[in-house]
Design an enzyme around this catalytic site. Sequence first.
Site, PDB file in Angstrom:
ATOM      1  N   MET A  32       0.834  -1.208   0.000  1.00 15.85           N
ATOM      2  CA  MET A  32       0.000   0.000   0.000  1.00 15.85           C
ATOM      3  C   MET A  32       0.872   1.263   0.000  1.00 15.85           C
ATOM      4  O   MET A  32       0.916   1.998   0.978  1.00 15.85           O
ATOM      5  CB  MET A  32      -0.912  -0.012   1.237  1.00 15.85           C
ATOM      6  CG  MET A  32      -1.835  -1.225   1.291  1.00 15.85           C
ATOM      7  SD  MET A  32      -2.614  -1.447   2.910  1.00 15.85           S
ATOM      8  CE  MET A  32      -1.248  -2.099   3.879  1.00 15.85           C
ATOM      9  N   GLN A  40     -10.971   3.008   0.732  1.00 17.88           N
ATOM     10  CA  GLN A  40     -10.642   4.314   1.307  1.00 17.88           C
ATOM     11  C   GLN A  40     -11.537   5.401   0.729  1.00 17.88           C
ATOM     12  O   GLN A  40     -12.147   6.189   1.465  1.00 17.88           O
ATOM     13  CB  GLN A  40      -9.179   4.672   1.003  1.00 17.88           C
ATOM     14  CG  GLN A  40      -8.137   3.869   1.737  1.00 17.88           C
ATOM     15  CD  GLN A  40      -6.735   4.224   1.271  1.00 17.88           C
ATOM     16  OE1 GLN A  40      -6.532   4.812   0.192  1.00 17.88           O
ATOM     17  NE2 GLN A  40      -5.740   3.850   2.062  1.00 17.88           N
ATOM     18  N   THR A  54       2.289   1.583   5.916  1.00 13.23           N
ATOM     19  CA  THR A  54       1.634   2.744   5.335  1.00 13.23           C
ATOM     20  C   THR A  54       1.114   3.604   6.473  1.00 13.23           C
ATOM     21  O   THR A  54       0.636   3.064   7.477  1.00 13.23           O
ATOM     22  CB  THR A  54       0.459   2.344   4.420  1.00 13.23           C
ATOM     23  OG1 THR A  54      -0.410   3.474   4.226  1.00 13.23           O
ATOM     24  CG2 THR A  54      -0.367   1.227   5.018  1.00 13.23           C
ATOM     25  N   ASN A  55       1.232   4.919   6.328  1.00 13.00           N
ATOM     26  CA  ASN A  55       0.697   5.822   7.346  1.00 13.00           C
ATOM     27  C   ASN A  55      -0.827   5.829   7.345  1.00 13.00           C
ATOM     28  O   ASN A  55      -1.471   5.719   8.388  1.00 13.00           O
ATOM     29  CB  ASN A  55       1.212   7.246   7.115  1.00 13.00           C
ATOM     30  CG  ASN A  55       2.660   7.435   7.500  1.00 13.00           C
ATOM     31  OD1 ASN A  55       2.982   7.792   8.621  1.00 13.00           O
ATOM     32  ND2 ASN A  55       3.548   7.196   6.539  1.00 13.00           N
ATOM     33  N   THR A  56      -1.419   5.954   6.171  1.00 16.94           N
ATOM     34  CA  THR A  56      -2.865   6.150   6.073  1.00 16.94           C
ATOM     35  C   THR A  56      -3.639   5.016   6.725  1.00 16.94           C
ATOM     36  O   THR A  56      -4.625   5.252   7.435  1.00 16.94           O
ATOM     37  CB  THR A  56      -3.282   6.296   4.602  1.00 16.94           C
ATOM     38  OG1 THR A  56      -2.678   7.483   4.061  1.00 16.94           O
ATOM     39  CG2 THR A  56      -4.795   6.411   4.471  1.00 16.94           C
ATOM     40  N   CYS A  83       3.767   9.998   4.720  1.00 16.33           N
ATOM     41  CA  CYS A  83       3.301   9.011   3.747  1.00 16.33           C
ATOM     42  C   CYS A  83       4.550   8.273   3.297  1.00 16.33           C
ATOM     43  O   CYS A  83       5.557   8.911   2.954  1.00 16.33           O
ATOM     44  CB  CYS A  83       2.603   9.676   2.572  1.00 16.33           C
ATOM     45  SG  CYS A  83       2.173   8.529   1.254  1.00 16.33           S
ATOM     46  N   THR A  84       4.505   6.963   3.301  1.00 10.72           N
ATOM     47  CA  THR A  84       5.724   6.204   3.049  1.00 10.72           C
ATOM     48  C   THR A  84       6.304   6.469   1.666  1.00 10.72           C
ATOM     49  O   THR A  84       7.514   6.377   1.473  1.00 10.72           O
ATOM     50  CB  THR A  84       5.466   4.699   3.246  1.00 10.72           C
ATOM     51  OG1 THR A  84       4.296   4.306   2.518  1.00 10.72           O
ATOM     52  CG2 THR A  84       5.250   4.375   4.717  1.00 10.72           C
ATOM     53  N   GLU A  85       5.452   6.830   0.700  1.00  6.24           N
ATOM     54  CA  GLU A  85       5.962   7.106  -0.657  1.00  6.24           C
ATOM     55  C   GLU A  85       6.676   8.449  -0.768  1.00  6.24           C
ATOM     56  O   GLU A  85       7.482   8.653  -1.688  1.00  6.24           O
ATOM     57  CB  GLU A  85       4.825   7.071  -1.687  1.00  6.24           C
ATOM     58  CG  GLU A  85       4.325   5.695  -2.047  1.00  6.24           C
ATOM     59  CD  GLU A  85       3.306   5.180  -1.051  1.00  6.24           C
ATOM     60  OE1 GLU A  85       3.002   3.973  -1.082  1.00  6.24           O
ATOM     61  OE2 GLU A  85       2.817   5.984  -0.227  1.00  6.24           O
TER      62      GLU A  85
END
Length: 231
Positions: free
Chosen positions: A10, A52, A83-85, A196-198
Amino acid sequence: MKTIGLIGGMSWESTAEYYRLLNRLTRERLGGLHSARLVLYSVDFAQIERLQTAGRWEEAGQVLADAARSLEAAGADLLLICTNTMHKVADQVAAAVSVPLLHLADTTAAAVRAAGLRRVGLLGTAFTMEQDFYRGRLAAGGLDVQVPQADSRALVHRVIYEELCVGLVREESRAAYRRVIGELVAGGAEGIILGCTEIELLVRPEDSPVPVFPTTRLHAEAAVDAALAGP
């Protein structure tokens, strides 16, 4: 070394970074040919993104809870949601297993406090920037959290889903993120959380006039610490 269970996919772009960091950090700590003991459950992000967008968080949480149970059955001693979200459903995931879940916001708040800072800007998906599940957890950790203005939040969110999650890293987007960071710093932010990991694929330390806190790296460091700790 304990076995780290990863709930990933994710997106897989950032999960690959988790894998790289966990193995590199383990080798740095132990030397030689050592690598991390990992089990990975990679979900289909298209399914999660649809849930989501539709606000069907409980269903999304069930997908991740099922993944957590599979990782525990495979021998994981601790779990990461990569993932943060999706930490919005962290409590639901944690309740599904008996092994500990290492919460990403907690590791981030600890790193900010250790740096002697309190007032930080937060970049992430719209869900992370606008909802309380993440900001509230950081605030409970002693931080004063700022987010960008609405138009800048929309830009940050769009770049994550339309570019970074599909492997696109564009200089014009890096420049746009620099502008947003500048706005947060002008508003008093002493540091910037890359929530956000990205985002770590795009924003570098030199892109910010104040310290940045890369949540993927911080999460990975905390996981290796926990995995190498005593029984």
